[in-house]
Structure formats: structure tokens, C-alpha cells
Scaffold this active site. Structure first.
Site, short mmCIF file in Angstrom:
data_model
loop_
_atom_site.label_atom_id
_atom_site.label_comp_id
_atom_site.label_asym_id
_atom_site.label_seq_id
_atom_site.Cartn_x
_atom_site.Cartn_y
_atom_site.Cartn_z
N LYS A 91 0.85 -1.20 0.00
CA LYS A 91 0.00 0.00 0.00
C LYS A 91 0.89 1.25 0.00
O LYS A 91 1.95 1.26 0.64
CB LYS A 91 -0.89 -0.03 1.24
CG LYS A 91 -1.94 1.07 1.32
CD LYS A 91 -2.83 0.87 2.55
CE LYS A 91 -3.90 1.93 2.68
NZ LYS A 91 -4.76 1.74 3.86
N SER A 172 -9.60 1.53 3.23
CA SER A 172 -8.85 2.35 2.30
C SER A 172 -7.78 1.59 1.52
O SER A 172 -7.18 2.15 0.61
CB SER A 172 -8.18 3.49 3.06
OG SER A 172 -7.25 2.97 4.02
N SER A 196 -9.57 -0.84 7.40
CA SER A 196 -9.09 -0.65 6.03
C SER A 196 -8.47 -1.85 5.35
O SER A 196 -8.27 -1.84 4.15
CB SER A 196 -8.08 0.50 5.98
OG SER A 196 -8.78 1.71 5.89
N1 GLN Z 1 -12.75 4.27 7.44
C1 GLN Z 1 -11.92 4.65 8.55
C2 GLN Z 1 -11.40 6.04 8.39
O1 GLN Z 1 -11.57 6.62 7.36
C3 GLN Z 1 -10.81 3.66 8.73
C4 GLN Z 1 -9.68 3.84 7.80
C5 GLN Z 1 -8.54 2.91 8.01
O2 GLN Z 1 -8.67 1.86 8.62
N2 GLN Z 1 -7.40 3.35 7.55
O3 GLN Z 1 -10.83 6.58 9.28
#
Ligand code: GLN
Length: 520
Positions: A91, A172, A196
């Protein structure tokens, strides 16, 4: 009519894509396949599958060099270990030495780290071939991989990849999930702060593991919420995730939050040796929530029945503070974001605006140009919540409720009462199958996350491990997945049960290309 690309689908005829990492490295060892050939094919496939937008950058030269070195080691009969020559994607929020690391944001578009994140250096030490960097929501803020500087990532299971009818890959870490689901690599690294890794794994029909907080070093992972961030692992099977975990886990002097005690490599029992009769499974009633689709509910209850029929003791449990989790997370996330993002000032770090009339203006313009609306909104809200007059009411209170949420888990996992305690919790990962992009993108980031993170995010509050495994296809032909959680550092049992379920349900993560397999 499906508009999935036809030429790329021929790549599914590569038989080795059906193999586990163990089988792949076995074939390297006996000379049946070569790391160089597999890497070349993977790089070709990544280009052919460009439409998915899984990768933001391929590290072609480095990958070919790593593959060549790996090949030599096999020829000399001295591979480095279980990951030698295995293709892996990273990532784009993990620092990679001499390779751009952008967090999919304009702010870091030109950032080339002079060092590797610990996860990356350990993968390299283990002989892995790093294919490239994968797409994500900017600074990992999101749940769909729809807010990236490089555009959204598509879900390979979509009915139609071209028109208005394609599905999100989840986020994400959508690029990593998408790359594994398309067979472009054997495993991928993501991050998991509120879900994510598990969310995109669920939508893309692959396994997504969030280890115990501190088991895997965060050094070189660009921070979102320091107290919840963990590197996550994507694979096409539970065993493949274990192989990667064994290579990257363990104490790291460069991250003071890593667990000090030495990591004991996991070794999962053979399927036939798994005995469920001593395993207590909890079904938390609060996860039966508003918005849960009938198909996910049915999947959840069928797997619970399956476990029970196979000797496990399955009971309902309560985690009473679950619903507060989303609000608490939102407060803590935005507060930590406000302070974490302060480093990007355009002077020491990050995108620098060209207008330099004053230092203040340079800061303001650099940040205005570098961040997207989602990041800016979280910084502003976080700073507001951290104001002296608000601090106790929001931040302090959220910390206290976070403790209650974590204690809910401690109560069920550590209960001395034989009747009450459980070893594993079984829940949905996401409430539905992957949404259509057009529906998802019409919601605000806040609304997207409130729904998407509901089942995943409490585990981050508590720091406990969790894994998402694909179970079956929905009527629309999209993956439906479930999540398992356990007490901290109980990955061995968590993944043993996950492996057992995986074996029972027999989900094929490359089934989206069934017709081509048939013709191969
Ligand atoms: N959806 C959550 C956020 O936007 C978690 C994101 C993540 O785990 N990086 O903060």
C-alpha cells in the site's frame, strides 16, 4: 452484458495463480517455475488489468532484479525462506526506499523516502519480490478507495467494469485487495486503523488480516491514528496470510509500541487435526444491526450453525458499547489526524505551493493545495475538538468510552465463568456486498465510514486481532465475508478457526474468472 476485459482474462489460464504460496515456492525449488517468469507475468498482468487501478506505481526494475536474485538462490539450493520469490504489493502509505510513497495525496506526490518501512525491509529480507505500490484513499481516510489522487479502484467482481455499474473495491487499502483478487500478486500489505484491510478484503473476496496492535511494526507506516494503526495482510488463503505474518511480525527497535516479547511463528494444524470441541464461539448481538443485509445475515447464521454442528459451542454474547464505537472513533481519529497532519507544512515536508509572499501564506496555500476535502475536514474538526474548551468534553470523554469498548471484549474473552466466556467472536465484516460506485460516491466520507466501519472498527479500539474471510457469493455474484475476532495475541486460534471455516465453505477467490479456467 459484461465488459470485463477479455485479453487480461486469458492470464487466468496461468495455472500457478491457483496455487498457495507454499506450492509456488515448492515449484521454484523443484525448478518447475522460476521467480523471474512469475514476476514478468505478474508485471504484464498488472498492465493488462490497468482498468482496476489497483497499482499507483509498478517497481518493475527493482522487482525484476529481486526476482533474478531469488532465482539464483533457488538454483544454488539456498532460498531465504518461505517468501523467496513470492510477488507482493505494498500500500502506498508504507515507506519504500527510493520509491515514491504518496499516500495517494498531492501532499506527498513527490516524496521519495530514503528508508524502508520495517514491514518492507522484512519482506525483502525474506526474499519477496515487491511488485509496486497500491492505491488507497488519501492518507488512508476512507472506506472505498474512492478518494485517491489517482482515481478510484474498481472491484474485479463488478458486473460491468466500464459503465456506471462497477463496484467499489472497499477501502482504504482497496488497491492491495484488488491486486490480490485479480491474481496480480500472491499477497499484499495494507493498513488497518478502523477496518481498512478487512473491509476491502470482504468486498474483493480475499482474506484480510488485522494482527494484534503492536505485533507488527508501524515504523515507516505513515500515521493516521497512531494508537490504532496496524499493518494488515491480504492473501488468497488464511495460510498465505500466516506465511506473510511470520515474516513481518515481531519486536522492532524502531517502533516502541511493538510488543517486546519475541514472536513465536504461527503454525496452523492440518485441517483433519482441528478440533472444534474445545472452542467457544460468541455471536455478539449488537452486530445484528440496522443496515445488515438479509444475505449477510443468512451467511452469518449458516456459518454459526456449521460451527455448532461440528462440535464448537456457539452462544450469543453482548458487547454493549459497540454502537458508541463509531462516535468515539470519529473523535479520536480526527484529533489524532489534526496533530499527525501538522508536519506537512510545505517547508520541511510535503507539497510546497509556488506562491511565497509570506511564510503564513506558504503554509496555508501548500496545505490547501496538498490535501483533499476529506483530510481538510478532519484536520479542522480535530483542531476544534482539541480546543481547551472542548478537550474534556470530547477527547477525554472519548478516551474513557474507548476503554469501555475495550473492556467489553476483555469481559467476553477473559471471563472466568465457563458459561459466559468465549474464545472467538463471529460477526459480519461488512453489512452488505460491495456497493456500486455511483451509490457509494454520492454519500459523504463521514456517512460512508459510519456504515462501512461498524463491524470492523471496535477491534481497533481494543487492539485485538481480527480476520475477514470470504464465505460465498451473493445472488448478484459478489463476495460475502465474515469476520472473526479473538483476544490479543491469540492469532494462533483465530487463524486456525478461520482456516477451518475456509476449508468448509470452499470459496474460490478467483471464481470471477471461472469461464476462463474452464477453457484452460
Ligand atoms: N474508514 C476509517 C477512516 O476513514 C478507517 C480507515 C482505516 O482503517 N485506515 O478513518
Amino acid at each position: 452484458m459484461s465488459s470485463k476485459p477479455t485479453v487480461p482474462l486469458l492470464t487466468r489460464m496461468r495455472r500457478h495463480l491457483q496455487w498457495s504460496i507454499k506450492q509456488l515456492t515448492g515449484s521454484y525449488a523443484d525448478g518447475q517455475l522460476s521467480p523471474r517468469r512469475v514476476t514478468e507475468q505478474a508485471l504484464e498482468d498488472a498492465l493488462l488489468w490497468k482498468t482496476l487501478n489497483a497499482f499507483v506505481r509498478l517497481t518493475t526494475e527493482q522487482a525484476l532484479k529481486q526476482a533474478q536474485d531469488s532465482e539464483k538462490r533457488y538454483q544454488q539450493g539456498q532460498p531465504k525462506g518461505e517468501l523467496d520469490g513470492v510477488t507482493i504489493a505494498i500500500k502506498d502509505n508504507f515507506c519504500t526506499k527510493d520509491v515514491h510513497t504518496s499516500c495517494a495525496s498531492r501532499m506527498l506526490q513527490d516524496f521519495v523516502p530514503p528508508y524502508d518501512a520495517t514491514v518492507c525491509s522484512r519482506l525483502k529480507q525474506a526474499g519477496a519480490v515487491i511488485l509496486g505500490k497500491t492505491n488507497m484513499d488519501q492518507f488512508a481516510m476512507g472506506a472505498g478507495t474512492v478518494d485517491s489522487l489517482y482515481g478510484p479502484t474498481k472491484n474485479i467482481w463488478s458486473e460491468d467494469l466500464d459503465q456506471d455499474h462497477w463496484r467499489i473495491a472497499g477501502g482504504s487499502s482497496g488497491g492491495s485487495a484488488s491486486a490480490v483478487a485479480a491474481g496480480l500478486c500472491y499477497a499484499a500489505i495494507g493498513s488497518d486503523t478502523g477496518g481498512s484491510t478487512r473491509n476491502p478484503a470482504s468486498y474483493c473476496g480475499v482474506v484480510g488480516l488485522k494482527p494484534t496492535y503492536g505485533l507488527v511494526s508501524r515504523h515507516g507506516l505513515i500515521p493516521l491514528v497512531n494508537s490504532m494503526d496496524v499493518p494488515g495482510i491480504f492473501g488468497r488463503s488464511v495460510s498465505d496470510c500466516v506465511t506473510v505474518l511470520n515474516a513481518v511480525a515481531g519486536p522492532d527497535q524502531l517502533d516502541s509500541t511493538t510488543i517486546r516479547q519475541p514472536f513465536t511463528r504461527l503454525k496452523l494444524p492440518e485441517i483433519g487435526q482441528i478440533d472444534l470441541s474445545t472452542v467457544r464461539i460468541g455471536i455478539p448481538k449488537e452486530y445484528h444491526c440496522h443496515g445488515l443485509s438479509a444475505e449477510v445475515l443468512e451467511t452469518w447464521s449458516k456459518v454459526a450453525d456449521l460451527l455448532e454442528c461440528s462440535g464448537a459451542s456457539v452462544r450469543q454474547v453482548s458487547l454493549p458499547n459497540t454502537a458508541a464505537s463509531i462516535f468515539v472513533y470519529s473523535i479520536l481519529n480526527q484529533c489524532e489526524v489534526a496533530s499527525n497532519m501538522a508536519r506537512y507544512d510545505g517547508i520541511e515536508y510535503g507539497h510546497r505551493a509556488s506562491d511565497e509572499r509570506s511564510t503564513e501564506q506558504l503554509y496555508a496555500l501548500s496545505r490547501a493545495e496538498g490535501f483533499n476535502e476529506v483530510v481538510k475536514t478532519r484536520i479542522l474538526t480535530g483542531n476544534f475538538l482539541l480546543l481547551r474548551k472542548n478537550y474534556d468534553h470530547y477527547f477525554e470523554k472519548a478516551l474513557r468510552v474507548r476503554r469501555l469498548i475495550a473492556e467489553d471484549f476483555v469481559k467476553v474473552f477473559e471471563s472466568s465463568d465457563k458459561e459466559e466466556g468465549v474464545d472467538i467472536l463471529l460477526t459480519p465484516t461488512t453489512l452488505t456486498e460491495a456497493p456500486l460506485y455511483k451509490d457509494f460516491a454520492s454519500l459523504t466520507n463521514r456517512d460512508q465510514c459510519a456504515v462501512q466501519d461498524f463491524c470492523t472498527q471496535p477491534a481497533n479500539m481494543a487492539g485485538i486481532p481480527a480476520v475477514s474471510i470470504p464465505i460465498r457469493l451473493s445472488r448478484a455474484g459478489l463476495p460475502l465475508s465474515l469476520q472473526l475476532m479473538s483476544n490479543s495475541l491469540n492469532e494462533q486460534l483465530l487463524l486456525t478457526v478461520a482456516r477451518w471455516i475456509e476449508d468448509q465453505v470452499g470459496f474460490d477467490s478467483l471464481e470471477h474468472s471461472q469461464e476462463h479456467k474452464a477453457s484452460s
